[in-house]
Design a protein around this motif. Structure first.
Motif, PDB file in Angstrom:
ATOM      1  N   VAL A  43     -40.094   5.165 -17.218  1.00 30.95           N
ATOM      2  CA  VAL A  43     -39.091   6.089 -16.671  1.00 30.95           C
ATOM      3  C   VAL A  43     -37.988   5.294 -15.973  1.00 30.95           C
ATOM      4  O   VAL A  43     -36.793   5.540 -16.192  1.00 30.95           O
ATOM      5  N   THR A  44     -38.372   4.327 -15.169  1.00 30.97           N
ATOM      6  CA  THR A  44     -37.403   3.497 -14.448  1.00 30.97           C
ATOM      7  C   THR A  44     -36.514   2.727 -15.414  1.00 30.97           C
ATOM      8  O   THR A  44     -35.302   2.617 -15.201  1.00 30.97           O
ATOM      9  N   MET A  45     -37.091   2.203 -16.494  1.00 37.24           N
ATOM     10  CA  MET A  45     -36.315   1.480 -17.498  1.00 37.24           C
ATOM     11  C   MET A  45     -35.253   2.386 -18.111  1.00 37.24           C
ATOM     12  O   MET A  45     -34.091   2.000 -18.241  1.00 37.24           O
ATOM     13  N   LEU A  46     -35.635   3.604 -18.477  1.00 33.93           N
ATOM     14  CA  LEU A  46     -34.672   4.528 -19.074  1.00 33.93           C
ATOM     15  C   LEU A  46     -33.561   4.886 -18.085  1.00 33.93           C
ATOM     16  O   LEU A  46     -32.390   4.982 -18.462  1.00 33.93           O
ATOM     17  N   LYS A  47     -33.928   5.061 -16.841  1.00 37.54           N
ATOM     18  CA  LYS A  47     -32.944   5.403 -15.809  1.00 37.54           C
ATOM     19  C   LYS A  47     -32.003   4.233 -15.536  1.00 37.54           C
ATOM     20  O   LYS A  47     -30.779   4.403 -15.518  1.00 37.54           O
ATOM     21  N   ASN A  48     -32.557   3.051 -15.325  1.00 36.97           N
ATOM     22  CA  ASN A  48     -31.745   1.894 -14.934  1.00 36.97           C
ATOM     23  C   ASN A  48     -30.953   1.299 -16.095  1.00 36.97           C
ATOM     24  O   ASN A  48     -29.791   0.927 -15.931  1.00 36.97           O
ATOM     25  N   ASP A  49     -31.579   1.196 -17.254  1.00 36.16           N
ATOM     26  CA  ASP A  49     -30.939   0.517 -18.377  1.00 36.16           C
ATOM     27  C   ASP A  49     -30.090   1.445 -19.249  1.00 36.16           C
ATOM     28  O   ASP A  49     -29.215   0.967 -19.972  1.00 36.16           O
ATOM     29  N   HIS A  50     -30.355   2.750 -19.186  1.00 34.72           N
ATOM     30  CA  HIS A  50     -29.675   3.667 -20.096  1.00 34.72           C
ATOM     31  C   HIS A  50     -29.016   4.841 -19.383  1.00 34.72           C
ATOM     32  O   HIS A  50     -28.503   5.755 -20.039  1.00 34.72           O
ATOM     33  N   GLY A  51     -29.051   4.857 -18.047  1.00 32.37           N
ATOM     34  CA  GLY A  51     -28.369   5.888 -17.275  1.00 32.37           C
ATOM     35  C   GLY A  51     -28.944   7.279 -17.423  1.00 32.37           C
ATOM     36  O   GLY A  51     -28.268   8.274 -17.184  1.00 32.37           O
ATOM     37  N   MET A  52     -30.196   7.362 -17.791  1.00 40.39           N
ATOM     38  CA  MET A  52     -30.828   8.651 -18.015  1.00 40.39           C
ATOM     39  C   MET A  52     -31.277   9.267 -16.686  1.00 40.39           C
ATOM     40  O   MET A  52     -31.693   8.552 -15.777  1.00 40.39           O
ATOM     41  N   GLY A  53     -31.184  10.564 -16.585  1.00 40.12           N
ATOM     42  CA  GLY A  53     -31.671  11.260 -15.414  1.00 40.12           C
ATOM     43  C   GLY A  53     -33.196  11.235 -15.359  1.00 40.12           C
ATOM     44  O   GLY A  53     -33.867  11.072 -16.386  1.00 40.12           O
ATOM     45  N   HIS A  54     -33.749  11.434 -14.168  1.00 40.21           N
ATOM     46  CA  HIS A  54     -35.193  11.341 -13.985  1.00 40.21           C
ATOM     47  C   HIS A  54     -35.955  12.363 -14.843  1.00 40.21           C
ATOM     48  O   HIS A  54     -36.939  12.014 -15.491  1.00 40.21           O
ATOM     49  N   GLY A  55     -35.505  13.597 -14.851  1.00 43.23           N
ATOM     50  CA  GLY A  55     -36.209  14.635 -15.609  1.00 43.23           C
ATOM     51  C   GLY A  55     -36.236  14.349 -17.102  1.00 43.23           C
ATOM     52  O   GLY A  55     -37.272  14.507 -17.753  1.00 43.23           O
ATOM     53  N   HIS A  56     -35.109  13.918 -17.641  1.00 45.93           N
ATOM     54  CA  HIS A  56     -35.051  13.590 -19.061  1.00 45.93           C
ATOM     55  C   HIS A  56     -35.919  12.383 -19.384  1.00 45.93           C
ATOM     56  O   HIS A  56     -36.660  12.380 -20.369  1.00 45.93           O
ATOM     57  N   ALA A  57     -35.830  11.348 -18.559  1.00 44.99           N
ATOM     58  CA  ALA A  57     -36.634  10.143 -18.784  1.00 44.99           C
ATOM     59  C   ALA A  57     -38.124  10.471 -18.703  1.00 44.99           C
ATOM     60  O   ALA A  57     -38.917  10.037 -19.553  1.00 44.99           O
ATOM     61  N   ASN A  58     -38.506  11.234 -17.710  1.00 44.82           N
ATOM     62  CA  ASN A  58     -39.906  11.599 -17.522  1.00 44.82           C
ATOM     63  C   ASN A  58     -40.428  12.411 -18.714  1.00 44.82           C
ATOM     64  O   ASN A  58     -41.538  12.182 -19.187  1.00 44.82           O
ATOM     65  N   ALA A  59     -39.623  13.350 -19.196  1.00 45.71           N
ATOM     66  CA  ALA A  59     -40.035  14.174 -20.335  1.00 45.71           C
ATOM     67  C   ALA A  59     -40.231  13.319 -21.583  1.00 45.71           C
ATOM     68  O   ALA A  59     -41.227  13.481 -22.304  1.00 45.71           O
ATOM     69  N   LEU A  60     -39.304  12.411 -21.845  1.00 46.75           N
ATOM     70  CA  LEU A  60     -39.432  11.539 -23.017  1.00 46.75           C
ATOM     71  C   LEU A  60     -40.668  10.665 -22.937  1.00 46.75           C
ATOM     72  O   LEU A  60     -41.419  10.542 -23.907  1.00 46.75           O
ATOM     73  N   VAL A  61     -40.889  10.064 -21.778  1.00 44.98           N
ATOM     74  CA  VAL A  61     -42.046   9.175 -21.614  1.00 44.98           C
ATOM     75  C   VAL A  61     -43.342   9.971 -21.739  1.00 44.98           C
ATOM     76  O   VAL A  61     -44.270   9.554 -22.451  1.00 44.98           O
ATOM     77  N   ALA A  62     -43.424  11.110 -21.072  1.00 49.50           N
ATOM     78  CA  ALA A  62     -44.651  11.918 -21.118  1.00 49.50           C
ATOM     79  C   ALA A  62     -44.982  12.330 -22.550  1.00 49.50           C
ATOM     80  O   ALA A  62     -46.124  12.209 -23.004  1.00 49.50           O
ATOM     81  N   HIS A  63     -43.989  12.796 -23.283  1.00 49.27           N
ATOM     82  CA  HIS A  63     -44.210  13.248 -24.657  1.00 49.27           C
ATOM     83  C   HIS A  63     -44.603  12.080 -25.555  1.00 49.27           C
ATOM     84  O   HIS A  63     -45.507  12.193 -26.376  1.00 49.27           O
ATOM     85  N   THR A  64     -43.937  10.948 -25.401  1.00 48.95           N
ATOM     86  CA  THR A  64     -44.206   9.784 -26.243  1.00 48.95           C
ATOM     87  C   THR A  64     -45.597   9.229 -25.969  1.00 48.95           C
ATOM     88  O   THR A  64     -46.349   8.919 -26.902  1.00 48.95           O
ATOM     89  N   LEU A  65     -45.971   9.114 -24.704  1.00 48.22           N
ATOM     90  CA  LEU A  65     -47.287   8.575 -24.370  1.00 48.22           C
ATOM     91  C   LEU A  65     -48.386   9.521 -24.818  1.00 48.22           C
ATOM     92  O   LEU A  65     -49.452   9.068 -25.267  1.00 48.22           O
ATOM     93  N   ALA A  66     -48.162  10.819 -24.721  1.00 46.43           N
ATOM     94  CA  ALA A  66     -49.172  11.789 -25.176  1.00 46.43           C
ATOM     95  C   ALA A  66     -49.389  11.653 -26.678  1.00 46.43           C
ATOM     96  O   ALA A  66     -50.526  11.733 -27.167  1.00 46.43           O
ATOM     97  N   ALA A  67     -48.318  11.428 -27.432  1.00 45.17           N
ATOM     98  CA  ALA A  67     -48.420  11.262 -28.884  1.00 45.17           C
ATOM     99  C   ALA A  67     -49.151   9.969 -29.220  1.00 45.17           C
ATOM    100  O   ALA A  67     -49.891   9.901 -30.209  1.00 45.17           O
ATOM    101  N   GLU A  68     -48.998   8.942 -28.421  1.00 44.38           N
ATOM    102  CA  GLU A  68     -49.669   7.659 -28.654  1.00 44.38           C
ATOM    103  C   GLU A  68     -51.174   7.787 -28.470  1.00 44.38           C
ATOM    104  O   GLU A  68     -51.939   7.089 -29.121  1.00 44.38           O
ATOM    105  N   LYS A  69     -51.599   8.663 -27.597  1.00 41.54           N
ATOM    106  CA  LYS A  69     -53.043   8.830 -27.297  1.00 41.54           C
ATOM    107  C   LYS A  69     -53.744   9.651 -28.364  1.00 41.54           C
ATOM    108  O   LYS A  69     -54.961   9.571 -28.494  1.00 41.54           O
ATOM    109  N   SER A  70     -53.002  10.468 -29.108  1.00 34.66           N
ATOM    110  CA  SER A  70     -53.652  11.347 -30.088  1.00 34.66           C
ATOM    111  C   SER A  70     -53.838  10.695 -31.432  1.00 34.66           C
ATOM    112  O   SER A  70     -53.514   9.611 -31.707  1.00 34.66           O
TER     113      SER A  70
END
Length: 70
Positions: A43-70
């Motif tokens: 989340v911090t990487m997306l925010k700092n390196d790509h200017g993404m807001g916290h909510g958007h970064a968190n949603a992307l990370v949560a969805h991506t990590l959940a897909a990796e576990k399945s």
């Protein structure tokens, strides 16, 4: 059902694509390249390196990590 509204992290995807100009698949690929980083590190990487807001970064990370576990 196809008519049900999208819920959870994926509900942010249309606005993420519109605001940051990249398809979700591109963001997910970027996140996967940084694995095995922890959730908040990603989340911090997306925010700092790509200017993404916290909510958007968190949603992307949560969805991506959940897909990796399945």
């Amino acid at each position: 059902m196809a008519d049900e509204p999208i819920k959870g992290p994926a509900s942010y995807f249309p606005s993420i694509e519109k605001k940051y100009g990249k398809p979700i698949a591109d963001w997910q690929e970027l996140i996967r390249k940084h694995l095995p980083a922890k959730h908040m590190e990603l989340v911090t990487m997306l925010k700092n390196d790509h200017g993404m807001g916290h909510g958007h970064a968190n949603a992307l990370v949560a969805h991506t990590l959940a897909a990796e576990k399945s």
